[in-house]
Enzyme design. Structure first.
Site, PDB file in Angstrom:
ATOM      1  N   HIS A  22       0.894  -1.181  -0.207  1.00 46.48           N
ATOM      2  CA  HIS A  22      -0.014  -0.051  -0.011  1.00 46.48           C
ATOM      3  C   HIS A  22       0.955   1.372   0.102  1.00 46.48           C
ATOM      4  O   HIS A  22       1.066   2.026   1.035  1.00 46.48           O
ATOM      5  CB  HIS A  22      -0.772   0.012   1.310  1.00 46.48           C
ATOM      6  CG  HIS A  22      -2.168   1.040   1.150  1.00 46.48           C
ATOM      7  ND1 HIS A  22      -2.551   1.741   0.300  1.00 46.48           N
ATOM      8  CD2 HIS A  22      -2.891   1.107   2.053  1.00 46.48           C
ATOM      9  CE1 HIS A  22      -3.614   2.380   0.272  1.00 46.48           C
ATOM     10  NE2 HIS A  22      -3.909   1.989   1.603  1.00 46.48           N
ATOM     11  N   GLN A  70      -0.077   4.954   0.866  1.00 44.51           N
ATOM     12  CA  GLN A  70      -0.348   5.265   2.290  1.00 44.51           C
ATOM     13  C   GLN A  70       0.806   5.607   3.063  1.00 44.51           C
ATOM     14  O   GLN A  70       0.715   6.340   3.959  1.00 44.51           O
ATOM     15  CB  GLN A  70      -0.886   3.829   2.866  1.00 44.51           C
ATOM     16  CG  GLN A  70      -1.204   3.996   4.443  1.00 44.51           C
ATOM     17  CD  GLN A  70      -2.336   4.770   4.689  1.00 44.51           C
ATOM     18  OE1 GLN A  70      -3.556   4.529   4.057  1.00 44.51           O
ATOM     19  NE2 GLN A  70      -2.376   5.624   5.638  1.00 44.51           N
TER      20      GLN A  70
END
Ligand code: CP
Ligand code: NVA
Length: 338
Positions: free
Chosen positions: A137, A140
């Site tokens: 991710h 993020q």
């Protein structure tokens, strides 16, 4: 001089320390530009003028989708949100990616496998941004690092992050990759069964060493948080793993982030970070189900910590937008001054 024009953003493994710091600098610049205008004033930016981008989400999202859309609109790009495409059903990933690459200047993908997002990048020929996969991710992490810098006033290589909970999910992997790259100390407090993969550790340990930082893994959350600047947690059951809820709760019940755990850092100003969404209260349908089934009203973090002065979770959520804007601008803009 860093230039990321034309690059995809699939994992921070592909990015150097210098490139990550450049993206964070650009995020700060774009954030300052927006904040100078005040809330709800039109940014009217031109950095992505004339660009068309498509957002594909095979998993649910609030922050990531909204960040891409607002960031794109702020800088003049047009967005298509694609939920019901033929991709992977009536049409191969390769063919769909080739089609999208003929129409769009950039593609965001959130879904399950890394291979899929890599294939889209290979076949589309335009920048592809990973909006979350089972294993990573990366967008993020930029938001989490930016928030930590803003709140501690320290450079990343002088910080320690302690990640408590599921030590092998996408967020933990992505943070660990980012930490190794920027030279941040990273410790994981997780049960044996959820330890980071040996393969990922073997890749990252030499990188961390080269950048002057350490990565450590322990089953004792109190040990993990010692000296931390940031304590981070994520949900115990990631999207697509719902059938493992009972098992995860049993494994992770002693890894809840509590005020006691924050105190154990020995740092009165320790920050609490969470990518969100979070199971800290009963105000969601899923949390209610878990409460009925397992009798728990909080999972990975207590409501007390979540709402405490240590918690920077909403600044983090806002920073998703500024950092995603930086990723799009850096990889796609024709107007970015070098
Ligand atoms: N943190 C995060 O990716 O949030 P969403 O799932 O809401 O996009
Ligand atoms: N690990 C979580 C992150 C959500 C942003 C999930 O994959 O569901």
């Amino acid at each position: 001089q860093v230039s990321l024009k034309g690059r995809s953003f699939l994992t921070l493994k592909d990015y150097s320390r210098e490139e990550i710091l450049y993206l964070l600098d650009l995020s700060m610049e774009l954030k300052a530009k927006k904040n100078k205008l005040g809330h709800s004033k039109k940014v009217d930016g031109k950095l992505l003028d004339g660009k068309n981008i498509v957002l594909i989400f095979d998993k649910t999202s609030t922050r990531t989708r909204c960040s891409f859309e607002v960031a794109a609109f702020d800088e003049g790009a047009h967005v298509t949100f694609l939920t019901n495409s033929q991709m992977g059903k009536k049409e191969s990933i390769e063919d769909t990616a080739k089609v999208l690459g003929r129409m769009y200047d950039g593609i965001e993908y959130r879904g399950f496998s890394m291979q899929l997002v890599q294939d889209i990048a290979t076949y589309s020929g335009v920048p592809v941004w990973n909006g979350l996969t089972d294993d990573d991710h990366p967008t993020q992490v930029l938001a989490d690092f930016l928030t930590a810098m803003e709140h501690t006033g320290k450079p990343l290589h002088e910080m320690k992050m302690a990640y408590i909970g599921d030590g092998r999910n996408n967020v933990s992997n992505a943070l660990m990759i980012g930490a190794a790259k920027v030279g941040m100390d990273y410790s994981v407090g997780t049960p044996e069964e959820l330890s980071p993969s040996g393969e990922l550790l073997a890749t990252l340990l030499p990188i961390a060493k080269e950048n002057g930082s350490t990565i450590s893994v322990t089953t004792d959350p109190y040990e993990a948080v010692k000296g931390a600047d940031i304590i981070y947690t994520d949900i115990w059951v990631s999207m697509g793993e719902e059938d493992q809820t009972e098992k995860r709760i049993a494994l992770l019940k002693d890894y809840q982030v509590t005020m006691d755990l924050l105190k154990a850092s020995g740092n009165g100003k320790v920050l609490f970070e969470h990518c969100l969404p979070s199971f800290h209260d009963l105000n969601t349908t899923v949390a209610k189900q878990i409460h009925e089934q397992y009798g728990l009203k909080e999972l990975e973090v207590t409501d007390e910590v979540f709402r405490s002065e240590h918690s920077v979770v909403f600044d983090e959520a806002e920073n998703r937008m500024h950092t995603i804007k930086a990723v799009m601008v850096a990889t796609m803009s024709d107007f970015l001054e070098a």
